[in-house]
Design a protein around this motif. Sequence first.
Motif, short mmCIF file in Angstrom:
data_model
loop_
_atom_site.label_atom_id
_atom_site.label_comp_id
_atom_site.label_asym_id
_atom_site.label_seq_id
_atom_site.Cartn_x
_atom_site.Cartn_y
_atom_site.Cartn_z
N ARG A 27 -34.22 32.58 -67.52
CA ARG A 27 -34.53 33.97 -67.16
C ARG A 27 -35.54 34.07 -66.02
N GLU A 48 -40.98 43.39 -58.29
CA GLU A 48 -40.07 42.82 -59.29
C GLU A 48 -38.89 43.73 -59.62
N HIS A 49 -38.68 44.76 -58.82
CA HIS A 49 -37.44 45.51 -59.04
C HIS A 49 -36.70 45.80 -57.75
N ARG A 65 -33.65 39.17 -51.70
CA ARG A 65 -34.81 39.48 -52.52
C ARG A 65 -34.97 38.38 -53.58
N LEU A 68 -34.55 39.38 -57.20
CA LEU A 68 -33.25 39.85 -57.68
C LEU A 68 -32.23 38.71 -57.71
N ARG B 123 -45.81 34.62 -69.12
CA ARG B 123 -45.78 36.08 -69.14
C ARG B 123 -44.53 36.59 -69.86
N ALA B 124 -43.43 35.88 -69.66
CA ALA B 124 -42.19 36.33 -70.30
C ALA B 124 -42.33 36.27 -71.83
N GLU B 127 -44.46 39.03 -73.03
CA GLU B 127 -43.72 40.30 -73.10
C GLU B 127 -42.76 40.31 -74.29
N ASP B 284 -48.14 44.37 -63.49
CA ASP B 284 -46.86 44.51 -62.77
C ASP B 284 -46.75 45.92 -62.19
N MET C 1 -43.35 42.17 -66.16
CA MET C 1 -41.99 42.67 -66.02
C MET C 1 -41.04 41.48 -65.92
N LYS C 2 -40.78 40.85 -67.05
CA LYS C 2 -39.90 39.68 -67.06
C LYS C 2 -38.73 39.97 -68.00
N PRO C 3 -37.55 39.44 -67.67
CA PRO C 3 -36.38 39.73 -68.49
C PRO C 3 -36.54 39.18 -69.91
N ARG C 5 -34.74 37.18 -73.08
CA ARG C 5 -33.92 35.96 -72.99
C ARG C 5 -32.43 36.27 -72.95
N PHE C 6 -31.71 35.42 -72.28
CA PHE C 6 -30.25 35.53 -72.28
C PHE C 6 -29.67 34.14 -72.10
N LEU C 31 -22.61 38.88 -63.80
CA LEU C 31 -23.64 38.84 -62.75
C LEU C 31 -22.95 38.52 -61.43
N GLY C 34 -26.06 41.16 -58.39
CA GLY C 34 -27.26 41.32 -59.21
C GLY C 34 -28.27 42.33 -58.68
N GLN C 35 -27.91 43.06 -57.64
CA GLN C 35 -28.92 43.90 -57.01
C GLN C 35 -29.24 45.16 -57.83
N MET C 38 -30.20 42.91 -61.85
CA MET C 38 -31.47 42.17 -61.95
C MET C 38 -32.68 43.08 -62.16
N PRO C 39 -32.79 44.19 -61.42
CA PRO C 39 -33.92 45.08 -61.73
C PRO C 39 -33.88 45.57 -63.17
N ASN C 42 -35.12 42.80 -65.31
CA ASN C 42 -36.58 42.64 -65.18
C ASN C 42 -37.32 43.73 -65.95
N LEU C 43 -36.75 44.94 -65.91
CA LEU C 43 -37.37 46.07 -66.61
C LEU C 43 -37.04 46.09 -68.10
N ARG C 44 -36.21 45.14 -68.52
CA ARG C 44 -35.70 45.08 -69.90
C ARG C 44 -34.95 46.34 -70.29
N ARG C 47 -30.21 44.30 -71.60
CA ARG C 47 -30.53 43.13 -72.41
C ARG C 47 -29.25 42.44 -72.86
N ILE C 106 -30.67 43.64 -49.50
CA ILE C 106 -29.85 44.06 -50.64
C ILE C 106 -28.38 43.95 -50.27
#
Lengths: 162, 792, 277
Positions: A27, A48-49, A65, A68, B123-124, B127, B284, C1-3, C5-6, C31, C34-35, C38-39, C42-44, C47, C106
């Motif tokens: 991840r 990060e977005h 990016r 991403l 960090r992950a 979270e 963040d 701001m981390k994803p 798990r997957f 995927l 991912g543009q 992925m955000p 990252n923002l969860r 999921r 992007i």
Amino acid sequence: MELPDEPTADIALTLNGEAIRARVPLRQNLVDWLRHGAGLTGSHVGCEHGVCGACHVQVDGVVVRGCLMLAVQADGAAVETIEGATSSGRIRALQDAFFNRAALQCGFCTPGMLLQAAELLERNPDPSRAEIREALSGNYCRCTGYHAIVDAVQAAAASLRA
Amino acid sequence: MPDTALPPDGWIGRPMPRAATRRLIEGRGRYTDDNAAKGELHAAFLRSPFPHAAFGITGRDAARALPGVRAVLTAEDLAPFCRSWRTESRAFPGLVSPEQGPLARERAVYQGEPVALVLAASRAIAEDALELVEVEWDELPAVTDPAKALDAASPSTHQGLTSNLAWRTEFGGGDVEAAFASAALVVEERFTFTRHTGVPLESRSVLATYDPAAEALEVRMSHQIPHQMQVHLADLLDLPMGRVRVIAGDVGGGFGIKMHVYPDEVAICAASRLTGRPVRYVCDRIEALMADIHAREHVMQARMAVDAEGRILAFDADDIQGLGAYSIYPRSSTVEAMSVLRTVGAPYHFGAYRARLRCALQNKVPTGQYRSVGHPIGCATTERLMDLAAAARGEDPLEFRRRNFLPEAMMPWTNPAGGRMAELSHTATLAEFERLLDLPGLRAEIAAMRARGRCVGLGFSAVVEYTASGPGAYGPAHVPVAAMDTVVVTLEPTGDVVARASVAEIGQGIQQGIVQVVADAVGVPPSHVTIHTGDTASAPHGGGAWASRGAGVGGEAAWGAGRKLRAEILKTAAALLQSAPEALDLRGGQVVDANGTPRMALADLASTVFFRGHELPGGVQPQFTATHQFRREEDVFLTTNGLQASLVEVDPDTGIVTPLRHWVVGDCGRLLNPLLVEEQVRGGVVQGIGEALLEACRYDPGNGQFLTGTLADYLLPMADNACDITVGHVETPYSGSALGAKGAGEAGTCGAPAAVLNAVNDALASRGARVSELPITPTVILRALGTLEASE
Amino acid sequence: MKPARFDYARPETLSDALAILADGGAEASVLAGGQSLMPMLNLRMARPGMLVDINRIPGLDAIALADGVLSIGARARHAEVLASPLVRQAAPLLAQALHHVAHPAIRNRGTLGGSLALADPAAEMPACVTCLGATIVLASASGKRRVAAEKFFLGVYATAIEPGELILHVEIPAIRPGWTHAFQEVSRRHGDYAMAGLALALRRDGSRVAEARIALCGVESATRRQAEAEAALVSGGVGAACQMLGGLDAMGGDEVTAAHRIHLARVLLRRAVGTED
């Protein structure tokens, strides 16, 4: 660092011209791995977005990016960061122009901005101010107000054409 | 008065890039998160999802059980390691701001307030653990709108408070009622200013390492004022100051966001103390937008009285400030509102003023000092009233300003707002402004564009800024803020000079300015001067980066230290050369005689002193480290002045406003480095344009939820919606200091929103529309044009 | 701001990918560029249990023009589509619209298929393929199926894609003689998602509009052919078409209301009719 219970994958890539093997958390995004896994802290994390452009790196010849893309997706790729672009001399004219024109203040956006500007100049050796502004519009700079950056890219373009 | 002999062909005033930016350009910057500590833990905060809620943390076991999690901490856990604090200021007696701690206890009073802290191997994982912390939330009514917050019927922001009024005041001078009664013209407007935030591209970040054996704390953090943090961390964690070291390396922008004491950063230090491990935390972007200080939420009702000859008689301003859930620590949020009201009318002569202020507590993140603190609000208010009056009189807006500028002959003058106006150059600045703009040509260009159907407008703003705050700003308030600076210069055995300075580099380039000052003060080229800032272990105590103070305060300290070192060098050289110090000079790293003939290289002198001291005559004890501490005794602030113009195009169909060009002429006193000053101005202008057109921290008016939590929602200026900016200077050195430098870093931000607001109104005037709300969004424009109903 | 798990799979062939997707069911997310994904990771906000990375599958990025049909592979990057002479020749609308899609980095990574599969109501590509009467070709372990763009977009982030399916490519009828395209958009900043956008294809008979195809983005929750406005444009001109746009089921919002979006749709229609090429 080995993290408990964190699923990982092994990757092999060319990083700034050097063949690298690494184990990365699935991840983890590319820029986090470059910074904390590979120790290349010149690429920065600003949002990060996918909005600010501070994390720009080059993957297989195009600027992307770094927040991403997953690190695991860099398996088999050629990745170049600001460190690699600096040591190869590929962006020297832009770097000189940014320095001389004071086209940076805090410098946090600068590595990403330089890589994006380099991609523009490869494609368009004589961009107008409007074209420069459009090409760099995915790279936030909070300090300069962009004017000096546009000047610097123009100056670099002129020096490369000369 | 220090020695003011600036060399005629010196380095001060030369446009030079900041030498250290070479590193940044090559990706060799060292920002806080570029550092790692062995054994570090990564932190993540559980933050309140509600603007106002009672809560109880009912379960931590699942989070603790997650592999890689080291600790799940609450307010109770940190309490033994860190005391709480409350914002107080003798400048604002009776200021209401409840006690705060590093983590909220039982009640959260703004969305994003930290309530628990997880430390983990990454960090992950931290979270992941946040999601497993069990919290019972009991949502309470949220107070968001500042005016409604003051209604007697409003819910309370905090438990136990009977009113949301944090502070109120009324001040001014002259007979306001009489002025308005006798006025030939009164113009009035109600302004709405929406919250903004600073968005430095590097977010706040901290790496705290507590060493239990040494009982010492080392904190790397992205901060504008490392010495302030040293003071407060020592106080809050009850450590001797000498055992707290704060290091701000490269800092990725500040803009005022990084000059406060944030609960999360204190919590990280306390957590390192608790665990005995290094703890790293990077705020963040979501957290930053939500929980960094916001600024500039004001509802301003203002009017101006003008006599029949077109001279300003009086201003009357009634401001409600939405300051958030707490008054920011340590300086207080009220400072911003006072700055707003002190800035009203500042460029002009007027006889009477009444300012009324009510500061409202809200269930929103605290507001604080953001670039050009308060000034853009006061400036926009004033300058819009100026345009309304000029229009009512059928007069050119610049002519109306020209007539009303405070005449140079009247200065120094303390205006009815209490602002001391000194050494301003309105006349010269206006002349340079008119030259730079080529107004007849520009007006013809605008007429031609309008003839082609384009809806364009030109707007002006006059700026007076209070810069480089002296001890009189926070000292009487008993807020521990250093308004002085210290510079230590050392001659090295090679003849190089090392300067250690209490100013802080956050991108504005002050390091380069100080290098140029030291170079001239000592008599060496800048390439022989190295500067260190930002580390409290090496840099002496002082103010850091705020209030555009680096040149005006830090520069004086550098000059004083450099001159002391130079005198010591010449004294030593005279002893060695059997000459007199007065007969010698130091230029370009050479000791020269009166004719400029080199007598001795500084490198030789230095190596003699350090390595061959036996060659020195008896009784000669060179002191090649010199220190100067500077505090300004006169003038609480150094006022600066300027003019700005904005040319915009409005798309009347879509309401989109495009800035086309912008002009600035400023007088910030002596320019240490015009290249860097100009780029400060340009960057400041674009922040001001963002404020005028794009940036807004929005909250749901119903449930108080924060709505602009990503950079896709909080809109910043980008390269292609900023414009070219022409910058000119007038240079009126401040007479009360050696260098005469005043503040330069914030003036762009001060005047740009006002100029854009006036430009948009100029564009809309022919359509009978008028706007008074910032940011000027498409919705604001379309409502003003009647295209959309107010409810649409 | 981390994803969160997957699991991650990177099939090398289409059949492997489809098999994995068939197993993964609703837990699996494709995927591509991912543009957008992925955000959200990252923002969860997203999921998925499993990411199926299709970036290694050969052939998914082909752009070809044959027999009057422009075929664009789902993984064709925006930058590749934008630079393609075939696209400019056969579907100039796409090239016009892609200038409004985000920013260079992007576009270097984001894909046409990703944009269609996400179905963000403010995104440009869904409106374009709808306007142009494209067919979206989907594959799953049980075979291929073709869905008309008009039937593909069902709502906010909702499409006709079934669990286990993947977009293979998009077939766009090449522009026919006499037809012109125009894309117009209003956004707060260039590259932002549209407050309103309009895709238009027209055939004129002299100065009179003989045939029209209109689709919007940023206005309704799912893009669709604006048949009523199209008919009105042909029969009564742009004023009549604008009138019909009053009946849009426009989205509301905190900053941009439904009435605001309808107003912008009308502005864009007026601008598009007359600037098409």
